[in-house]
Write a protein that holds these residues in place. Structure first.
Motif, PDB file in Angstrom:
ATOM      1  N   MET A  20       0.822  -1.191   0.000  1.00  0.00           N
ATOM      2  CA  MET A  20       0.000   0.000   0.000  1.00  0.00           C
ATOM      3  C   MET A  20       0.864   1.252   0.000  1.00  0.00           C
ATOM      4  SD  MET A  20      -3.248   0.638   0.267  1.00  0.00           S
ATOM      5  CE  MET A  20      -4.550   1.331   1.021  1.00  0.00           C
ATOM      6  N   ALA A  21       1.927   1.211   0.789  1.00  0.00           N
ATOM      7  CA  ALA A  21       2.840   2.357   0.835  1.00  0.00           C
ATOM      8  C   ALA A  21       3.452   2.590  -0.532  1.00  0.00           C
ATOM      9  CB  ALA A  21       3.907   2.148   1.888  1.00  0.00           C
ATOM     10  N   SER A  22       3.710   1.522  -1.220  1.00  0.00           N
ATOM     11  CA  SER A  22       4.293   1.621  -2.552  1.00  0.00           C
ATOM     12  C   SER A  22       3.318   2.284  -3.519  1.00  0.00           C
ATOM     13  CB  SER A  22       4.665   0.236  -3.040  1.00  0.00           C
ATOM     14  OG  SER A  22       5.019   0.243  -4.373  1.00  0.00           O
ATOM     15  N   LEU A  23       2.049   1.965  -3.399  1.00  0.00           N
ATOM     16  CA  LEU A  23       1.017   2.574  -4.244  1.00  0.00           C
ATOM     17  C   LEU A  23       0.911   4.074  -3.968  1.00  0.00           C
ATOM     18  CD1 LEU A  23      -1.253   2.189  -6.318  1.00  0.00           C
ATOM     19  CD2 LEU A  23      -2.773   1.689  -4.411  1.00  0.00           C
ATOM     20  N   ILE A  24       0.930   4.455  -2.724  1.00  0.00           N
ATOM     21  CA  ILE A  24       0.878   5.878  -2.354  1.00  0.00           C
ATOM     22  C   ILE A  24       2.117   6.597  -2.869  1.00  0.00           C
ATOM     23  CG2 ILE A  24       0.902   7.477  -0.409  1.00  0.00           C
ATOM     24  CD1 ILE A  24      -0.875   5.481   1.092  1.00  0.00           C
ATOM     25  N   GLU A  25       3.260   5.949  -2.743  1.00  0.00           N
ATOM     26  CA  GLU A  25       4.500   6.558  -3.253  1.00  0.00           C
ATOM     27  C   GLU A  25       4.433   6.730  -4.767  1.00  0.00           C
ATOM     28  OE1 GLU A  25       7.764   4.198  -1.882  1.00  0.00           O
ATOM     29  OE2 GLU A  25       7.476   4.818   0.193  1.00  0.00           O
ATOM     30  N   ASN A  26       3.885   5.760  -5.438  1.00  0.00           N
ATOM     31  CA  ASN A  26       3.727   5.859  -6.905  1.00  0.00           C
ATOM     32  C   ASN A  26       2.783   7.006  -7.278  1.00  0.00           C
ATOM     33  OD1 ASN A  26       5.459   3.805  -7.516  1.00  0.00           O
ATOM     34  ND2 ASN A  26       3.864   2.247  -7.712  1.00  0.00           N
ATOM     35  N   ILE A  27       1.703   7.132  -6.541  1.00  0.00           N
ATOM     36  CA  ILE A  27       0.737   8.211  -6.809  1.00  0.00           C
ATOM     37  C   ILE A  27       1.386   9.563  -6.553  1.00  0.00           C
ATOM     38  CG2 ILE A  27      -1.400   9.282  -6.022  1.00  0.00           C
ATOM     39  CD1 ILE A  27      -2.490   6.414  -5.574  1.00  0.00           C
TER      40      ILE A  27
END
Length: 103
Positions: free
Chosen positions: A1-8
């Motif tokens: 999830m953190a990775s998704l937020i970082e990507n966004i």
């Protein structure tokens, strides 16, 4: 999830950078267009001023030529009037007076 937020967040930063770049490019394009328009206006103004100067010169020459011819014609006619004999002038004056007296 953190990775998704970082990507966004990374994509948002990239989008902001692209928007900033687009703004900078549009400012450059507008400045270039303004510079080109100023150059065009300057060139056209010089052309127009040249045409006006040419026409002014042409018409001044025509005017001066006309005045010169009229002055020469006036001088010629004045000379011919001055060369009339006094007797002829007196005859013409008497004819005019006689014409008025016989009305």
């Amino acid at each position: 999830m953190a990775s998704l937020i970082e990507n966004i967040l990374s994509l948002e930063k990239e989008a902001d950078r692209l928007v900033d770049d687009a703004h900078a490019r549009s400012k450059d394009i507008l400045k270039s267009a303004d510079d080109e328009f100023s150059l065009f206006r300057e060139q056209e103004t010089k052309k127009l001023e040249g045409r006006i100067a040419h026409l002014r010169e042409k018409h001044e020459k025509e005017y001066n030529d006309h005045v010169s011819r009229a002055s020469q014609e006036h001088a010629r006619k004045m000379k011919s009037v001055q060369q009339l004999s006094e007797q002829f002038v007196n005859q013409q004056v008497n004819k005019i007076i006689d014409r008025f007296n016989n009305w």
